[in-house]
Scaffold this motif. Structure first.
Motif, PDB file in Angstrom:
ATOM      1  N   ILE A  14      -1.497  21.750 -52.480  1.00 37.89           N
ATOM      2  CA  ILE A  14      -1.360  21.428 -51.063  1.00 37.89           C
ATOM      3  C   ILE A  14       0.030  21.784 -50.544  1.00 37.89           C
ATOM      4  CG2 ILE A  14      -1.443  19.521 -49.391  1.00 37.89           C
ATOM      5  CD1 ILE A  14      -3.127  18.032 -51.686  1.00 37.89           C
ATOM      6  N   GLU A  15       0.059  22.425 -49.397  1.00 35.23           N
ATOM      7  CA  GLU A  15       1.333  22.654 -48.707  1.00 35.23           C
ATOM      8  C   GLU A  15       1.283  21.960 -47.363  1.00 35.23           C
ATOM      9  OE1 GLU A  15       2.780  26.691 -48.338  1.00 35.23           O
ATOM     10  OE2 GLU A  15       1.686  27.250 -50.145  1.00 35.23           O
ATOM     11  N   THR A  16       2.310  21.182 -47.076  1.00 36.81           N
ATOM     12  CA  THR A  16       2.438  20.569 -45.760  1.00 36.81           C
ATOM     13  C   THR A  16       3.866  20.852 -45.276  1.00 36.81           C
ATOM     14  OG1 THR A  16       3.429  18.414 -46.241  1.00 36.81           O
ATOM     15  CG2 THR A  16       1.065  18.649 -46.696  1.00 36.81           C
ATOM     16  N   PRO A  17       4.143  20.553 -43.995  1.00 36.28           N
ATOM     17  CA  PRO A  17       5.525  20.744 -43.523  1.00 36.28           C
ATOM     18  C   PRO A  17       6.537  19.907 -44.327  1.00 36.28           C
ATOM     19  CG  PRO A  17       4.047  20.487 -41.663  1.00 36.28           C
ATOM     20  CD  PRO A  17       3.246  20.178 -42.889  1.00 36.28           C
ATOM     21  N   PHE A  18       6.039  18.924 -45.085  1.00 34.94           N
ATOM     22  CA  PHE A  18       6.940  18.043 -45.826  1.00 34.94           C
ATOM     23  C   PHE A  18       7.189  18.494 -47.263  1.00 34.94           C
ATOM     24  CE2 PHE A  18       4.949  15.394 -42.569  1.00 34.94           C
ATOM     25  CZ  PHE A  18       6.076  14.925 -41.922  1.00 34.94           C
ATOM     26  N   GLY A  76     -15.279  25.413 -71.891  1.00 37.01           N
ATOM     27  CA  GLY A  76     -14.968  26.818 -71.622  1.00 37.01           C
ATOM     28  C   GLY A  76     -14.999  27.187 -70.147  1.00 37.01           C
ATOM     29  N   GLU A  77     -15.191  26.182 -69.301  1.00 41.69           N
ATOM     30  CA  GLU A  77     -15.203  26.472 -67.862  1.00 41.69           C
ATOM     31  C   GLU A  77     -14.045  25.775 -67.158  1.00 41.69           C
ATOM     32  OE1 GLU A  77     -18.968  26.576 -65.792  1.00 41.69           O
ATOM     33  OE2 GLU A  77     -20.052  26.370 -67.693  1.00 41.69           O
ATOM     34  N   LYS A  78     -13.836  26.200 -65.933  1.00 43.32           N
ATOM     35  CA  LYS A  78     -12.709  25.653 -65.169  1.00 43.32           C
ATOM     36  C   LYS A  78     -13.196  24.718 -64.054  1.00 43.32           C
ATOM     37  CE  LYS A  78      -9.120  29.192 -65.620  1.00 43.32           C
ATOM     38  NZ  LYS A  78      -8.383  30.254 -64.897  1.00 43.32           N
ATOM     39  N   SER A  79     -12.356  23.762 -63.717  1.00 46.95           N
ATOM     40  CA  SER A  79     -12.661  22.819 -62.635  1.00 46.95           C
ATOM     41  C   SER A  79     -12.546  23.515 -61.285  1.00 46.95           C
ATOM     42  CB  SER A  79     -11.683  21.636 -62.673  1.00 46.95           C
ATOM     43  OG  SER A  79     -11.731  21.009 -63.937  1.00 46.95           O
ATOM     44  N   PHE A  80     -13.242  22.953 -60.329  1.00 46.86           N
ATOM     45  CA  PHE A  80     -13.158  23.406 -58.930  1.00 46.86           C
ATOM     46  C   PHE A  80     -11.700  23.323 -58.468  1.00 46.86           C
ATOM     47  CE2 PHE A  80     -13.735  21.942 -54.314  1.00 46.86           C
ATOM     48  CZ  PHE A  80     -13.847  23.226 -53.815  1.00 46.86           C
ATOM     49  N   PHE A  81     -11.254  24.387 -57.786  1.00 48.26           N
ATOM     50  CA  PHE A  81      -9.864  24.434 -57.323  1.00 48.26           C
ATOM     51  C   PHE A  81      -9.812  24.810 -55.851  1.00 48.26           C
ATOM     52  CE2 PHE A  81      -6.004  27.169 -56.656  1.00 48.26           C
ATOM     53  CZ  PHE A  81      -5.078  26.137 -56.671  1.00 48.26           C
ATOM     54  N   TRP A  82      -9.060  24.022 -55.093  1.00 48.72           N
ATOM     55  CA  TRP A  82      -8.859  24.319 -53.672  1.00 48.72           C
ATOM     56  C   TRP A  82      -7.372  24.299 -53.353  1.00 48.72           C
ATOM     57  CZ3 TRP A  82      -6.531  21.368 -49.762  1.00 48.72           C
ATOM     58  CH2 TRP A  82      -6.664  21.890 -48.472  1.00 48.72           C
ATOM     59  N   SER A  83      -6.962  25.271 -52.564  1.00 53.10           N
ATOM     60  CA  SER A  83      -5.570  25.291 -52.144  1.00 53.10           C
ATOM     61  C   SER A  83      -5.505  25.510 -50.640  1.00 53.10           C
ATOM     62  CB  SER A  83      -4.836  26.412 -52.881  1.00 53.10           C
ATOM     63  OG  SER A  83      -3.561  26.589 -52.325  1.00 53.10           O
ATOM     64  N   GLY A  84      -4.660  24.745 -49.967  1.00 52.17           N
ATOM     65  CA  GLY A  84      -4.576  24.857 -48.507  1.00 52.17           C
ATOM     66  C   GLY A  84      -3.187  24.571 -47.986  1.00 52.17           C
ATOM     67  N   ARG A  85      -2.964  25.072 -46.776  1.00 48.42           N
ATOM     68  CA  ARG A  85      -1.670  24.879 -46.117  1.00 48.42           C
ATOM     69  C   ARG A  85      -1.903  24.267 -44.745  1.00 48.42           C
ATOM     70  NH1 ARG A  85       0.331  30.215 -45.410  1.00 48.42           N
ATOM     71  NH2 ARG A  85       1.209  30.181 -47.512  1.00 48.42           N
ATOM     72  N   TYR A  86      -1.304  23.116 -44.518  1.00 50.90           N
ATOM     73  CA  TYR A  86      -1.436  22.444 -43.219  1.00 50.90           C
ATOM     74  C   TYR A  86      -0.430  22.985 -42.225  1.00 50.90           C
ATOM     75  CZ  TYR A  86      -4.600  19.171 -45.388  1.00 50.90           C
ATOM     76  OH  TYR A  86      -5.669  18.623 -46.028  1.00 50.90           O
ATOM     77  N   HIS A  87      -0.871  23.058 -40.971  1.00 53.79           N
ATOM     78  CA  HIS A  87       0.022  23.471 -39.885  1.00 53.79           C
ATOM     79  C   HIS A  87       0.871  22.284 -39.459  1.00 53.79           C
ATOM     80  CE1 HIS A  87      -3.210  26.725 -38.878  1.00 53.79           C
ATOM     81  NE2 HIS A  87      -2.692  26.853 -40.074  1.00 53.79           N
ATOM     82  N   ASN A  88       1.805  22.545 -38.571  1.00 56.93           N
ATOM     83  CA  ASN A  88       2.732  21.495 -38.155  1.00 56.93           C
ATOM     84  C   ASN A  88       2.035  20.305 -37.507  1.00 56.93           C
ATOM     85  OD1 ASN A  88       5.174  22.433 -39.078  1.00 56.93           O
ATOM     86  ND2 ASN A  88       5.500  23.730 -37.280  1.00 56.93           N
ATOM     87  N   ASP A  89       0.898  20.549 -36.831  1.00 58.97           N
ATOM     88  CA  ASP A  89       0.223  19.444 -36.159  1.00 58.97           C
ATOM     89  C   ASP A  89      -0.589  18.598 -37.131  1.00 58.97           C
ATOM     90  OD1 ASP A  89      -2.011  20.905 -36.758  1.00 58.97           O
ATOM     91  OD2 ASP A  89      -2.554  21.374 -34.694  1.00 58.97           O
ATOM     92  N   MET A  90      -0.744  19.054 -38.377  1.00 61.05           N
ATOM     93  CA  MET A  90      -1.454  18.323 -39.430  1.00 61.05           C
ATOM     94  C   MET A  90      -2.943  18.161 -39.138  1.00 61.05           C
ATOM     95  SD  MET A  90       0.226  17.480 -42.074  1.00 61.05           S
ATOM     96  CE  MET A  90       1.861  17.144 -42.701  1.00 61.05           C
ATOM     97  N   ASN A  91      -3.395  18.689 -38.019  1.00 62.40           N
ATOM     98  CA  ASN A  91      -4.819  18.599 -37.697  1.00 62.40           C
ATOM     99  C   ASN A  91      -5.560  19.865 -38.079  1.00 62.40           C
ATOM    100  OD1 ASN A  91      -5.235  16.006 -36.667  1.00 62.40           O
ATOM    101  ND2 ASN A  91      -4.326  16.587 -34.709  1.00 62.40           N
ATOM    102  N   SER A  92      -4.840  20.949 -38.284  1.00 64.02           N
ATOM    103  CA  SER A  92      -5.485  22.198 -38.655  1.00 64.02           C
ATOM    104  C   SER A  92      -4.847  22.706 -39.943  1.00 64.02           C
ATOM    105  CB  SER A  92      -5.332  23.228 -37.535  1.00 64.02           C
ATOM    106  OG  SER A  92      -3.966  23.389 -37.209  1.00 64.02           O
ATOM    107  N   ARG A  93      -5.622  23.484 -40.698  1.00 64.94           N
ATOM    108  CA  ARG A  93      -5.113  23.976 -41.975  1.00 64.94           C
ATOM    109  C   ARG A  93      -5.761  25.301 -42.313  1.00 64.94           C
ATOM    110  NH1 ARG A  93      -8.324  19.674 -45.952  1.00 64.94           N
ATOM    111  NH2 ARG A  93     -10.319  20.741 -45.877  1.00 64.94           N
ATOM    112  N   ASP A  94      -5.072  26.092 -43.123  1.00 64.10           N
ATOM    113  CA  ASP A  94      -5.635  27.325 -43.664  1.00 64.10           C
ATOM    114  C   ASP A  94      -6.013  27.088 -45.114  1.00 64.10           C
ATOM    115  OD1 ASP A  94      -5.101  28.772 -41.313  1.00 64.10           O
ATOM    116  OD2 ASP A  94      -3.037  29.131 -41.949  1.00 64.10           O
ATOM    117  N   THR A  95      -7.231  27.503 -45.476  1.00 59.49           N
ATOM    118  CA  THR A  95      -7.595  27.478 -46.883  1.00 59.49           C
ATOM    119  C   THR A  95      -7.040  28.734 -47.542  1.00 59.49           C
ATOM    120  OG1 THR A  95      -9.566  26.114 -46.626  1.00 59.49           O
ATOM    121  CG2 THR A  95      -9.553  27.651 -48.473  1.00 59.49           C
ATOM    122  N   LEU A  96      -6.264  28.552 -48.577  1.00 59.59           N
ATOM    123  CA  LEU A  96      -5.643  29.693 -49.258  1.00 59.59           C
ATOM    124  C   LEU A  96      -6.513  30.172 -50.417  1.00 59.59           C
ATOM    125  CD1 LEU A  96      -1.974  28.297 -49.332  1.00 59.59           C
ATOM    126  CD2 LEU A  96      -3.001  29.810 -47.632  1.00 59.59           C
TER     127      LEU A  96
END
Lengths: 302, 302
Positions: A14-18, A76-96
């Protein structure tokens, strides 16, 4: 009474402005079970991970009283992985990144020991998988709560509508309520959605609180105005966990109880956003929760 | 106690998804005074119109107990005219026409008979004009409430900040609170704005209700979920009129009274949007208002 939660158990970055995190444990079912664990000591998890998932994280869930017999570990398998970056308003985000990994062919097996569960939380997954879980329970639970999202409305609306017929409560956000119903007015949207199956509808509005519709009534829950939203990841799932967990701890399910459940869910969610990932909701005291609920009460009194 | 309201009295032509109007009477001060008239029988208006403004419309205001001695009628000139078209979501609109006309050189003359006013409502106007009204009062009113908008933040921020130093309550929407303070968090925004002058801040969030900040406390007022918003024009001014009107009808001003004032303002605004223009708020009974306030109370009880 006992609760069954099905959903993802996963890694998030997770990436946030903080700041930003490395891979940390997330997933809808993780948040749901942790939040519910403050209200019921009988939370049962159905999910799938790969063998990259740390054993100590599973033990951590068990230490919160969560039964992980239904957590499949795929060798031998991998767990589900999600990565995202939140915008400054914290209400919208990009899935990376979205790496489905083990989730791609998840078959939600319900252990025999879970069959007596009275409360079922269907975390956000394909509507087909959510329906499969309902079908695998020999007795219909007393209450089925379902979370979903716009993604399934875009690509699997027919499946979603089939599953909706089987549930008691749907939790979605306001944009999703509008998309699902084709109505802009939330009052009209709620009426249409209730005709699709769920007797109760919770519309989550983030920083604007939540609306509960059911039994011909409406309840408006505020959101706690916060200095900072540090990381919104998991707030909706934490809400759902607090909501169904509170109800599982009660003797009856009705509109009055559900109003309180919405407030407890909102209180848990307000803690969730204070730190990255599950950090804050892993370490709450009953006093903190009750204090937060009292703040909600004070906030709306006039 | 008596109220002085300064603002526009104007013609509007409105298009919504539900229909369109010819020129109808609008303007901030019109809405403020009509809403306030349900709580105080001493509402005094300061505004300007052209000689195209119908006499019967002025009589209509007088019939609501509104004193129009301060309504200047400019011979050979035209009244302020605004025309706008609302989008389907009713939250955004396009301005089609803005003819300032008499408003271009509006000098807000305060009649001698208004000098004892204890409550001053500064409707949305240039910050300079708002400040002029304050300066023309020999005694500072007990409470000064100011409305403004993003437009003045864009083109007259210095004037706006000078005027803000002189007022007790500011009413703006959430986007404007963020713009004025440079803070995304409304808690932080409120703190900064309170340091600019107003001891109290009302953040209007439309369909999401309103937040009141003051005396180190926060109050969250819900919005009534409505089947349809027919025409949102004037809802903010109606809110302000109900808010200050309620307070003018009370013996004291404090946070507890202001919470109720926010609810009464919200109730009046919820009526306003039910019909075009001022149509609905011209014809309300005390029973209707009390019933609506009771609905607000029920909506948040848990």
């Amino acid at each position: 009474m006992s609760l069954l939660a099905v959903g993802t158990v996963a890694f998030d970055a997770i990436e946030t402005p903080f700041g930003k995190t490395d891979r940390i444990v997330g997933g809808a079912a993780t948040y749901v079970c942790l939040a519910a664990s403050y209200f019921t000591k009988k939370a049962n998890l159905v999910a799938v991970v790969g063998d990259d998932f740390p054993e100590e994280e599973i033990k951590d869930l068990n230490n919160h009283g969560i039964n992980t017999d239904g957590l499949q570990i795929k060798k031998g398998e991998k767990s589900f992985f999600w990565s995202g970056r939140y915008h400054n308003d914290m209400n919208s985000r990009d899935t990376l990144v979205t790496d489905l990994n083990v989730l791609a062919d998840f078959d939600p097996i319900v252990p025999e020991g879970y069959q007596d569960c009275q409360f079922l939380m269907l975390g956000n997954l394909t509507p087909k998988i959510q329906q499969t879980v309902i079908n695998r329970l020999k007795n219909r639970p007393k209450l089925i709560v379902m979370d979903t999202m716009n993604f399934w409305m875009d690509i699997a609306m027919d499946d979603l509508k089939e599953t909706l017929k089987l549930v008691d409560v749907l939790t979605i956000n306001d944009a999703e309520a509008r998309q699902l119903s084709g109505e802009y007015s939330l009052v009209k949207a709620a009426r249409k959605i209730q005709q699709m199956g769920p007797k109760y509808l919770v519309i989550k509005k983030g920083e604007h609180g939540a609306l509960l519709f059911g039994e011909g009534q409406i309840f408006s829950a505020p959101a706690l105005p916060l200095e900072d939203v540090f990381d919104p990841t998991g707030a909706g799932d934490t809400f759902a966990g607090g909501f169904i967990g509170y109800l599982a701890g009660q003797n009856e399910v009705n509109f009055e109880k559900m109003k309180k459940a919405v407030i407890y869910g909102s209180a848990l969610a307000s803690f969730c956003v204070e730190k990255f990932g599950t950090e804050r909701i892993k370490n709450l005291s009953q006093e903190e929760i009750n204090g937060r609920v009292a703040e909600f009460s004070k906030l709306v009194q006039f």
